[in-house]
Design a protein around this motif. Structure first.
Motif, PDB file in Angstrom:
ATOM      1  N   SER A  46       0.817  -1.214   0.000  1.00 33.77           N
ATOM      2  CA  SER A  46       0.000   0.000   0.000  1.00 33.77           C
ATOM      3  C   SER A  46       0.850   1.263   0.000  1.00 33.77           C
ATOM      4  O   SER A  46       1.979   1.277   0.507  1.00 33.77           O
ATOM      5  N   LEU A  47       0.291   2.302  -0.607  1.00 37.07           N
ATOM      6  CA  LEU A  47       0.859   3.655  -0.560  1.00 37.07           C
ATOM      7  C   LEU A  47      -0.211   4.569   0.014  1.00 37.07           C
ATOM      8  O   LEU A  47      -1.389   4.446  -0.338  1.00 37.07           O
ATOM      9  N   HIS A  48       0.183   5.469   0.887  1.00 37.30           N
ATOM     10  CA  HIS A  48      -0.768   6.402   1.493  1.00 37.30           C
ATOM     11  C   HIS A  48      -0.512   7.821   0.997  1.00 37.30           C
ATOM     12  O   HIS A  48       0.617   8.175   0.673  1.00 37.30           O
ATOM     13  N   ALA A 125       6.453   1.115  -1.236  1.00 45.23           N
ATOM     14  CA  ALA A 125       5.187   0.685  -0.641  1.00 45.23           C
ATOM     15  C   ALA A 125       5.390   0.037   0.724  1.00 45.23           C
ATOM     16  O   ALA A 125       6.419  -0.574   0.991  1.00 45.23           O
ATOM     17  N   GLN A 160     -14.507   3.453  -2.125  1.00 43.93           N
ATOM     18  CA  GLN A 160     -13.479   2.551  -2.643  1.00 43.93           C
ATOM     19  C   GLN A 160     -13.667   2.455  -4.150  1.00 43.93           C
ATOM     20  O   GLN A 160     -14.770   2.206  -4.637  1.00 43.93           O
ATOM     21  N   MET A 191      -7.943  11.121   3.296  1.00 35.73           N
ATOM     22  CA  MET A 191      -6.817  10.212   3.103  1.00 35.73           C
ATOM     23  C   MET A 191      -7.030   9.422   1.819  1.00 35.73           C
ATOM     24  O   MET A 191      -8.151   9.038   1.500  1.00 35.73           O
ATOM     25  N   GLU A 193      -5.577   5.954  -0.156  1.00 38.59           N
ATOM     26  CA  GLU A 193      -4.725   4.773  -0.029  1.00 38.59           C
ATOM     27  C   GLU A 193      -4.841   3.934  -1.290  1.00 38.59           C
ATOM     28  O   GLU A 193      -5.937   3.597  -1.727  1.00 38.59           O
ATOM     29  N   GLN A 195      -3.825   0.320  -2.904  1.00 37.17           N
ATOM     30  CA  GLN A 195      -3.580  -0.960  -2.259  1.00 37.17           C
ATOM     31  C   GLN A 195      -3.730  -2.109  -3.253  1.00 37.17           C
ATOM     32  O   GLN A 195      -4.652  -2.105  -4.069  1.00 37.17           O
ATOM     33  N   LYS A 225       4.064   9.110   4.731  1.00 33.30           N
ATOM     34  CA  LYS A 225       4.184   7.937   5.599  1.00 33.30           C
ATOM     35  C   LYS A 225       3.130   8.142   6.676  1.00 33.30           C
ATOM     36  O   LYS A 225       3.085   9.179   7.317  1.00 33.30           O
ATOM     37  N   PHE A 226       2.294   7.131   6.870  1.00 30.12           N
ATOM     38  CA  PHE A 226       1.117   7.341   7.702  1.00 30.12           C
ATOM     39  C   PHE A 226       0.994   6.228   8.729  1.00 30.12           C
ATOM     40  O   PHE A 226       1.093   5.057   8.389  1.00 30.12           O
ATOM     41  N   HIS A 228      -1.615   4.850  11.533  1.00 23.67           N
ATOM     42  CA  HIS A 228      -2.978   4.986  12.061  1.00 23.67           C
ATOM     43  C   HIS A 228      -3.003   5.205  13.566  1.00 23.67           C
ATOM     44  O   HIS A 228      -3.964   5.748  14.100  1.00 23.67           O
TER      45      HIS A 228
END
Lengths: 251, 195
Positions: A46-48, A125, A160, A191, A193, A195, A225-226, A228
């Protein structure tokens, strides 16, 4: 975030050792119940990012890139183990541990095991081993009995967008109030994302997929860079973007 | 699904299968029921009492597993086994397996077979399900008398009469209607007693 396009599970199982896997629930088949089923490892790549432009413009771009869209709305709880692991004492606190993510959506409990992030050369990623299952509602009690404690929780609302092998989420996170209802937004910006799921050998291909799509989204999205866990930072009266902005796509 | 009575006895399997077939039972399939005990990994020399749970796998439900931990039971996808192995905080200690044959006999389904623990046969498992009580008119919990008559009158004699009622009051998380979760509790209680 979880994905649940169960239609593609069979192709996943064929492709997971070769490379990028279609977006869907990570799954393994079992012929003999007593045998280990860890063999079929699936990884989430994943990339945020944060949306730095009005969402309407971005949504038009996303719809042009993706095949289908559907709304997502759920509560996610993240549990960590209190059971002492066999790892060395000097590593404690320095390694992001594996977690159990429990998502409650439409009266169904979805559970995801999320492994320790994999460090891979020349890959931007975030890569983590995942296992997805569905469960009954008593899973929360069961987790606590097993020695897991709730680390943090938040609500997710948004959309999504998905293609054959990649999903894009455009979401907002909300704080969970003491009574379990939705609180204020946790970050000013939406946000984003990107994925996809990958097999053991598919990290590089998966990262290339993600980067290609990320380039299409430039300059709408800033790569970050995230973590949660920052969403639940205590004593924050005003909604903030708890992210470390890296900027650009050529990290 | 109907209400089930599950018990084990020390005896000969061929005698039981002959009795079922004599009554008109038709063998429809074979399979296994697998019950594993998992114990928490605790550091060496620690005084902590390790947590434990039982994990049940049925061949008849190849995509599901049932986990019993204290007074809670959970039905999950079979990949739960994979999660448990990956978290590495629990270790499988022992496995008990029942190699069952399934017979259909009127409104009853009978599953019977040897219980194997460490390659040793620990008894004969018998599960009798009365399917007719799955209709809304009769509560599954009200057919224990009929099951008792069928089991003790037709499948017996047993050294002691088989008790067909099961006390679920200790398990508050169970649903109101009889389900696979209730069955799993019955199996775990049975396997606990024979090990």
């Amino acid at each position: 975030m979880f994905q649940q396009n169960k239609h593609h599970q069979q192709q996943q199982q064929q492709q997971q050792q070769q490379g990028v896997v279609q977006s869907g629930v990570a799954s393994a088949t079992v012929n003999n119940p007593s045998e280990s089923i860890v063999a079929g490892n699936i990884y989430e790549c994943s990339l945020h990012g944060i949306l730095s432009t009005p969402s309407s413009t971005f949504i038009q771009r996303a719809k042009g890139m993706m095949r289908c869209e559907h709304p997502v709305s759920y509560k996610e709880m993240v549990f960590k183990s209190t059971v002492q692991s066999a790892g060395p004492s000097w590593a404690e606190g320095s390694i992001l541990p594996s977690e159990i993510h429990v998502r409650y959506e439409k009266n169904t409990v979805y559970v995801r095991y999320v492994g320790v992030p994999q460090i891979k050369d020349n890959i931007n990623a975030m890569i983590r081993n995942v296992v997805d299952i569905k469960s009954s509602e008593t899973f929360f009690i069961y987790l606590e009995n097993l020695g897991y404690v709730k680390d943090y929780e938040y609500f997710v609302d948004g959309y999504q967008y998905s293609t054959y092998n990649l999903s894009l989420f455009l979401v907002n996170h909300r704080r969970v109030l003491n009574d379990g209802t939705k609180g204020e937004l946790l970050n000013k910006h939406s946000m984003v994302e990107l994925q996809c799921l990958s097999g053991e050998e598919g990290f590089v291909a998966a990262a290339e997929y993600l980067n290609t799509y990320a380039e299409y989204l430039y300059p709408f999205v800033e790569l970050i860079k995230f973590d949660h866990r920052l969403l639940t930072a205590e004593n924050s009266n005003t909604p903030t973007t708890n992210v470390n902005v890296v900027g650009g796509y050529n990290r | 699904m109907g209400y089930k009575c599950i018990f084990s006895f020390k005896g000969q399997l061929p005698e039981m299968t002959k009795r079922i077939e004599f009554l008109g039972g038709i063998k429809v399939s074979t399979g296994t029921i697998n019950c594993s005990l998992y114990l928490e990994r605790v550091p060496d020399g620690s005084n902590l009492i390790p947590r434990e749970f039982h994990l049940l796998l049925y061949d008849e439900k190849p995509k599901k597993c049932f986990t019993v931990c204290r007074d809670t039971i959970v039905e999950t996808d079979r990949e739960m086994v994979s999660i448990l192995e990956k978290t590495n905080s629990y270790k499988k200690r022992q496995t008990t397996e029942a190699l069952i044959s399934k017979y259909e006999l009127g409104d009853f389904i009978i599953r019977v077979g040897p219980i194997v623990f460490r390659t040793e046969i620990r008894g004969i498992l018998v599960e009798v399900e009365y399917t007719a009580c799955s209709t809304p008119v009769t509560s599954p919990f009200n057919c224990t008398k009929l099951l008792s008559e069928f089991i003790n009158g037709n499948l017996g004699p047993f050294p002691e009469p088989i008790q067909t009622s099961f006390d679920f009051s200790a398990y508050p998380t169970l649903p109101k209607s009889y389900s696979d979760l209730h069955t799993s509790y019955q199996y775990v209680n049975l396997f606990r007693t024979i090990n």
